[in-house]
Design a protein around this motif. Structure first.
Motif, PDB file in Angstrom:
ATOM      1  N   ASP A 230      49.154  30.989  39.708  1.00 29.25           N
ATOM      2  CA  ASP A 230      49.982  29.788  39.804  1.00 29.25           C
ATOM      3  C   ASP A 230      51.330  30.042  40.460  1.00 29.25           C
ATOM      4  OD1 ASP A 230      50.845  31.352  37.704  1.00 29.25           O
ATOM      5  OD2 ASP A 230      51.363  29.664  36.394  1.00 29.25           O
ATOM      6  N   VAL A 231      51.476  31.174  41.149  1.00 27.48           N
ATOM      7  CA  VAL A 231      52.745  31.495  41.806  1.00 27.48           C
ATOM      8  C   VAL A 231      53.149  30.389  42.778  1.00 27.48           C
ATOM      9  CG1 VAL A 231      51.588  32.832  43.640  1.00 27.48           C
ATOM     10  CG2 VAL A 231      53.996  33.253  43.120  1.00 27.48           C
ATOM     11  N   ARG A 232      54.438  30.111  42.826  1.00 36.37           N
ATOM     12  CA  ARG A 232      54.951  29.089  43.747  1.00 36.37           C
ATOM     13  C   ARG A 232      55.944  29.665  44.757  1.00 36.37           C
ATOM     14  NH1 ARG A 232      51.171  27.157  42.407  1.00 36.37           N
ATOM     15  NH2 ARG A 232      50.694  25.085  41.590  1.00 36.37           N
ATOM     16  N   THR A 233      56.582  30.784  44.429  1.00 39.83           N
ATOM     17  CA  THR A 233      57.564  31.390  45.335  1.00 39.83           C
ATOM     18  C   THR A 233      57.392  32.901  45.312  1.00 39.83           C
ATOM     19  OG1 THR A 233      59.130  29.623  44.764  1.00 39.83           O
ATOM     20  CG2 THR A 233      60.013  31.536  45.943  1.00 39.83           C
ATOM     21  N   ILE A 234      57.347  33.511  46.494  1.00 37.86           N
ATOM     22  CA  ILE A 234      57.299  34.968  46.600  1.00 37.86           C
ATOM     23  C   ILE A 234      58.532  35.415  47.390  1.00 37.86           C
ATOM     24  CG2 ILE A 234      56.006  36.985  47.397  1.00 37.86           C
ATOM     25  CD1 ILE A 234      53.461  35.362  47.222  1.00 37.86           C
ATOM     26  N   VAL A 235      59.294  36.334  46.802  1.00 31.80           N
ATOM     27  CA  VAL A 235      60.538  36.803  47.426  1.00 31.80           C
ATOM     28  C   VAL A 235      60.332  38.250  47.859  1.00 31.80           C
ATOM     29  CG1 VAL A 235      63.029  37.015  47.164  1.00 31.80           C
ATOM     30  CG2 VAL A 235      61.788  35.283  45.843  1.00 31.80           C
ATOM     31  N   VAL A 236      60.596  38.517  49.148  1.00 34.46           N
ATOM     32  CA  VAL A 236      60.198  39.781  49.767  1.00 34.46           C
ATOM     33  C   VAL A 236      61.383  40.438  50.478  1.00 34.46           C
ATOM     34  CG1 VAL A 236      58.508  40.847  51.314  1.00 34.46           C
ATOM     35  CG2 VAL A 236      57.995  38.632  50.270  1.00 34.46           C
ATOM     36  N   PRO A 237      61.672  41.719  50.215  1.00 32.38           N
ATOM     37  CA  PRO A 237      62.668  42.429  51.032  1.00 32.38           C
ATOM     38  C   PRO A 237      62.233  42.434  52.493  1.00 32.38           C
ATOM     39  CG  PRO A 237      62.185  43.661  49.035  1.00 32.38           C
ATOM     40  CD  PRO A 237      61.157  42.563  49.117  1.00 32.38           C
ATOM     41  N   LEU A 238      63.193  42.294  53.391  1.00 31.64           N
ATOM     42  CA  LEU A 238      62.891  42.144  54.816  1.00 31.64           C
ATOM     43  C   LEU A 238      63.732  43.100  55.654  1.00 31.64           C
ATOM     44  CD1 LEU A 238      61.673  40.673  57.265  1.00 31.64           C
ATOM     45  CD2 LEU A 238      63.359  38.854  56.917  1.00 31.64           C
ATOM     46  N   GLY A 239      63.066  44.008  56.345  1.00 29.22           N
ATOM     47  CA  GLY A 239      63.730  44.916  57.265  1.00 29.22           C
ATOM     48  C   GLY A 239      63.208  44.659  58.666  1.00 29.22           C
ATOM     49  N   GLY A 240      62.241  45.474  59.097  1.00 33.10           N
ATOM     50  CA  GLY A 240      61.608  45.235  60.384  1.00 33.10           C
ATOM     51  C   GLY A 240      60.676  44.044  60.362  1.00 33.10           C
ATOM     52  N   GLY A 241      60.103  43.767  59.186  1.00 34.53           N
ATOM     53  CA  GLY A 241      59.320  42.544  59.029  1.00 34.53           C
ATOM     54  C   GLY A 241      57.857  42.722  58.692  1.00 34.53           C
ATOM     55  N   GLY A 242      57.345  43.957  58.634  1.00 37.69           N
ATOM     56  CA  GLY A 242      55.920  44.151  58.391  1.00 37.69           C
ATOM     57  C   GLY A 242      55.459  43.603  57.055  1.00 37.69           C
ATOM     58  N   LEU A 243      56.206  43.867  56.001  1.00 33.70           N
ATOM     59  CA  LEU A 243      55.837  43.391  54.667  1.00 33.70           C
ATOM     60  C   LEU A 243      55.919  41.874  54.583  1.00 33.70           C
ATOM     61  CD1 LEU A 243      55.181  43.789  51.675  1.00 33.70           C
ATOM     62  CD2 LEU A 243      57.610  44.238  51.278  1.00 33.70           C
ATOM     63  N   ALA A 244      57.035  41.304  55.002  1.00 34.72           N
ATOM     64  CA  ALA A 244      57.210  39.854  54.935  1.00 34.72           C
ATOM     65  C   ALA A 244      56.175  39.134  55.792  1.00 34.72           C
ATOM     66  CB  ALA A 244      58.623  39.474  55.374  1.00 34.72           C
ATOM     67  N   ALA A 245      55.867  39.685  56.973  1.00 33.11           N
ATOM     68  CA  ALA A 245      54.883  39.058  57.849  1.00 33.11           C
ATOM     69  C   ALA A 245      53.493  39.081  57.220  1.00 33.11           C
ATOM     70  CB  ALA A 245      54.859  39.765  59.206  1.00 33.11           C
ATOM     71  N   GLY A 246      53.134  40.209  56.605  1.00 28.30           N
ATOM     72  CA  GLY A 246      51.838  40.290  55.952  1.00 28.30           C
ATOM     73  C   GLY A 246      51.705  39.280  54.828  1.00 28.30           C
ATOM     74  N   VAL A 247      52.747  39.185  53.997  1.00 24.06           N
ATOM     75  CA  VAL A 247      52.722  38.232  52.892  1.00 24.06           C
ATOM     76  C   VAL A 247      52.697  36.800  53.419  1.00 24.06           C
ATOM     77  CG1 VAL A 247      54.038  37.349  50.919  1.00 24.06           C
ATOM     78  CG2 VAL A 247      53.837  39.819  51.291  1.00 24.06           C
ATOM     79  N   GLN A 248      53.550  36.503  54.406  1.00 28.52           N
ATOM     80  CA  GLN A 248      53.646  35.148  54.935  1.00 28.52           C
ATOM     81  C   GLN A 248      52.343  34.711  55.606  1.00 28.52           C
ATOM     82  OE1 GLN A 248      56.503  32.442  55.300  1.00 28.52           O
ATOM     83  NE2 GLN A 248      54.367  31.810  55.172  1.00 28.52           N
TER      84      GLN A 248
END
Length: 401
Positions: free
Chosen positions: A168-186
């Motif tokens: 039931d997650v509604r928001t995921i907050v991700v550390p962002l540097g070069g962007g690999g992690l955030a891009a994968g999650v997004q």
């Protein structure tokens, strides 16, 4: 093949390699945010961060010829350890370039996994230039820390786990540097659960994404001066940037004070050790205005590889910005018992003295004056105010700094 298919294939590759890290609820953060907040503990991942996911997937998909040529990488520490561990597991020779001021524990861990470490430059970007040159010179395969589709797919496996662990997650907050992690999650969330909001978090003093998204293309950060070395990346990668731009991923920035407060809260209340970059998402939740985040919120703790000396400095900084650490300059007459009197008054209001020093020479000091610098531990902002008022009421001349 859809991105979901690619992420699932990456997850199969990681079976027996990456750990299914736990999701822990945080009462303290939930009280701050006003909604349920949970922590995805990638600081407990093998090699101490999420980086093993992308590094292993990228390297496992190399051809036999590419594997025999060896790999080269550049990193401030977490990607270095991920590449070194993946190389050990896959039987690949690895060379890793790291900035000259990289944390000693991260250098040592990378070497212990079997990689050759070479120190070059003052930043990840400068180390990456050397890594690219090494790849061109020797034929080694460059394992970029974030700018490759396989890296993004590997990091997306975290989102697969989050959606299963917190359906039931509604928001995921991700550390962002070069962007690999955030891009994968997004990318994964956009395909599977488009109702979930993804927020990428950068350190304000190393934030390339806000200007890059505004310009519509990757542009260098204006500065790179942050304690969060794991997300101190000068220029976004083109692959993750395009993903985040296409999906209009929200990006926020946090201050150094926000980061130190977050690290301290995670250590004290969640009993978890994270590095400053790993606490960026927590910092964003703590800085968010009331009612801003829809819950449940899942915050990714991206890594726990912190130099003990850095930890000491950050904790002291966190104590100071949280009103738990007070530094004073007090002027008294240079007479026997003056120092004892000051210390006695501090003790009477429960201030724990940590350090004392005398300054007897100064152009603004009278001949019979001495300035006493005192560092004291307090119980919070209200206690700080009481300590200061007590000293003033007792006639001490002081200046807080």
């Amino acid at each position: 093949m859809t991105f979901l298919d690619d992420a699932r294939a990456a997850a199969r590759l990681l079976e027996g390699v990456a750990t299914l890290t736990p999701v822990e609820s945080s009462r303290a953060l939930s009280q701050v945010a006003g909604v349920p907040v949970l922590l995805k503990c990638e600081n407990l991942q093998r090699a101490g961060s999420f980086k093993i996911r992308g590094a292993y997937v990228r390297m496992a998909r190399l051809s036999a010829v590419e594997k025999s040529a060896g790999v080269v990488a550049a990193s401030a520490g977490n990607h270095a350890q991920g590449v070194a561990l993946a190389a050990q597991l896959l039987g690949i020779d690895a060379v890793v370039y790291m900035p000259v001021d990289a944390a000693l524990p991260k250098i040592a861990a990378t070497k212990e996994y079997g990689a050759e470490v070479r120190l070059h430059g003052r930043s990840v970007d400068e180390a990456l230039v050397a890594a690219r040159a090494e790849a061109e010179r020797t034929g080694r395969v460059l394992i970029h820390p974030f700018d490759h589709e396989d890296i993004v797919a590997g990091q997306a496996t975290i989102a697969l786990e989050v959606l299963e662990q917190v359906p039931d997650v509604r928001t995921i907050v991700v550390p962002l540097g070069g962007g690999g992690l955030a891009a994968g999650v997004q990318a994964l969330v956009a395909e599977v659960a488009p109702h979930v909001r993804v927020i990428g978090v950068q350190a304000a003093r190393a934030a390339a994404y806000p200007a890059s998204l505004a310009a519509g293309e990757p542009v260098p950060a204006a500065e790179l001066h942050t304690m969060a070395d794991g997300i101190a990346v000068g220029t976004p990668g083109r692959v993750p940037f395009e993903v985040l731009r296409r999906h209009a991923c929200e990006v926020r920035t946090v201050s150094e004070e926000d980061l130190s407060r977050a690290l301290l809260l995670v250590a004290e209340r969640a009993k978890l050790l994270v590095e400053p970059s790993g606490a960026a998402g927590v910092a964003a939740v703590m800085a968010a205005p009331p009612g801003d985040l829809e819950g449940p919120v899942v915050v990714l703790l991206s890594g726990g590889n912190i130099d003990p000396l850095v930890l000491l400095r950050v904790v002291r900084h966190g104590l100071a910005v949280s009103g738990r650490y007070l530094q004073l300059r007090v002027r008294v007459h240079d007479t026997p018992g003056a120092l004892a009197g000051l210390l006695r008054e501090l003790a009477s209001v429960g201030a724990n003295v940590m350090h004392v020093s005398h300054v007897r020479t100064g152009v603004d000091l009278e001949i019979d004056e001495v300035e006493i610098e005192v560092q004291v531990e307090t119980k919070g902002p209200d206690h700080c105010a009481r300590v200061l008022q007590h000293l003033r009421d007792d006639g001490f001349r002081l200046a807080e700094h």
